[in-house]
Design an enzyme around this catalytic site. Structure first.
Site, mmCIF file in Angstrom:
data_model
loop_
_atom_site.group_PDB
_atom_site.id
_atom_site.type_symbol
_atom_site.label_atom_id
_atom_site.label_comp_id
_atom_site.label_asym_id
_atom_site.label_seq_id
_atom_site.Cartn_x
_atom_site.Cartn_y
_atom_site.Cartn_z
ATOM 1 C CB SER A 188 -0.935 0.008 1.205
ATOM 2 O OG SER A 188 -0.204 -0.173 2.397
ATOM 3 C CG HIS A 216 -4.127 -1.014 -1.224
ATOM 4 N ND1 HIS A 216 -4.568 0.274 -0.978
ATOM 5 C CD2 HIS A 216 -3.734 -1.512 -0.029
ATOM 6 C CE1 HIS A 216 -4.422 0.545 0.312
ATOM 7 N NE2 HIS A 216 -3.919 -0.522 0.914
ATOM 8 C CE LYS A 253 -7.502 -0.441 2.076
ATOM 9 N NZ LYS A 253 -7.621 0.593 3.110
#
Ligand SMILES: Cc1ncc(COP(=O)(O)O)c(C=O)c1O
Length: 398
Positions: A188, A216, A253
């Site tokens: 990340s 991610h 996310k």
């Protein structure tokens, strides 16, 4: 005689002071944001172009997700009210698990209240004090804490180094009854990728489970947005490797909502439901968050152009930085670091960018190792090429 309840160690005054953190450039504050998440956000009464969020597909304020959340709130309320094992397992959550399993091509999924909780749940349920966990040196805090919670012996291999991992596996061969390799797939703070084919091969040869965190990558990488597993492992993701591969993702996310999930066989998911304490002893995901995430999963499947645009922007940004003389990084996705070094310097640069109306966070220890503080640029499908060019111009100037 002194009253032990007044010992200095039991008062707040014994905690490190604000100055202690400030002096090292490590003091953290919460920015007071005055708008919904998005490419443009309001901060200190001004509009900023936002390069700080993990809302990679620009879905956190998408009207379709908002509508889905509103409908779910009207029908099922705002809170789940109990653990999923008591009475908190409501229809939006069940439907989300079903849709995630279908989309990921896995037998079953388990949705947790955060991605952090998903990692704690999986690792602490699968490893115990007799086990061994092999962990990448730059893994996310939630994987590290999962290892700690499991009380297994933890062997840290050099970042992304499959040869070092193999040395450690060989050294610890046959010592324990269950062995796990755990890794982020996208790191990340650097935007680089784990060498998944090599890790998969080692997991097969050394009889390990491979726990991967796609936080991610979900929604962003791979032709269908299913992450680095889809990008680098292809068919192994779904077939022969299903038994040894345990995939964790987050809804918080790219999927624009909140929560985490685990993919695996029905047997694995049943086992987690019965043993994973961070799952069992926590309230189920709230119905509006589950409904919004479910809508996001459909959008990821229907709108590949979002992730394609995002990755094109990342190429453009890396090209612009390179042309401006910034050192190359290992970034392969929508997260692009600009390496600085000292924490105070990174903070100064971040503040200078604010004067240009740009929010780019300074990332400092303990999020990254000492001496590697950086600006972390995180792109969104809602950014335009002009936005990226504006950022490169400002970076050049500061
Ligand atoms: C690699 C990684 N895993 C897990 C998490 C935790 O996910 P969540 O924010 O859904 O708790 C994060 C969040 O920053 C992350 O970066």
């Amino acid at each position: 005689m002194a009253d032990p309840s007044h010992s200095p160690l039991t008062t707040h005054h014994s905690l490190p002071t604000t100055d202690h953190f400030r002096d090292q450039g490590l003091y953290r504050v919460r920015r007071h944001i005055g708008s919904a998440q998005g490419v443009h956000i309001r901060y200190r009464g001004r509009d900023f172009l936002n390069f700080a969020a993990n809302d990679y597909l620009n879905l956190a304020d998408d009207p379709r997700l908002v509508r889905a959340a509103r409908r779910a709130a009207r029908r099922y309320g705002t809170g789940a009210g109990a653990s999923p094992l008591v009475v908190g397992y409501l229809p939006p959550l069940r439907k989300l698990e079903r849709d995630l399993a279908r989309w990921e091509g896995t037998e079953a999924t388990l949705v947790t209240s955060s991605g952090f909780a998903a990692n704690l749940a999986v690792i602490s349920a699968l490893a115990d004090r007799d086990g061994d966990v092999f962990s990448d040196a730059l893994n996310h805090a939630s994987l590290i804490d999962g290892c700690r919670l499991s009380r297994a012996a933890v062997h840290v291999y050099r970042h992304g180094d499959a040869n070092h991992l193999e040395d450690l596996l060989r050294r610890e061969a046959n010592k324990s009854h269950r062995r796990l390799i755990v890794t982020d797939t996208v790191f990340s703070m650097d935007g680089d990728l784990a060498p998944l084919p090599e890790l998969f091969d080692l997991a097969q040869r050394y009889d390990c489970l491979l726990v991967i965190d796609e936080a991610h990558a979900t929604g962003v990488l791979g032709a269908g947005g299913r992450g680095v597993t889809e990008l680098l492992l292809g068919a192994k993701d779904q077939t022969g490797g299903a038994e040894l591969l345990i995939k964790v993702g987050t809804l918080s996310k790219a999927l624009g909502s909140q929560g985490g999930f685990v993919c695996g066989s029905r047997q694995l998911i049943d086992y987690l439901v019965n043993t994973a304490r961070p799952y069992i002893f926590s309230t189920a995901l709230a119905p509006p968050a589950a409904a919004a995430a479910r809508r996001a999963v459909a959008i990821v499947a229907e709108e590949p152009e979002r992730r394609q645009h995002l990755l094109q922007l990342a190429d453009r940004l890396r090209g612009g930085l390179s042309a401006a003389g910034f050192p190359e990084t290992k970034s392969r996705c929508q997260i692009v670091p600009v390496m600085v070094g000292e924490a105070t310097q990174a903070l100064k640069l971040s503040t200078s960018l604010e004067r240009f109306g740009l929010l780019v966070p300074a990332i400092r220890p303990p999020s990254v190792p000492d001496g590697t503080s950086r600006l972390r640029i995180s792109l969104s499908a809602g950014h335009t090429e002009d936005d990226v060019d504006r950022l490169v111009t400002a970076l050049r100037r500061v």
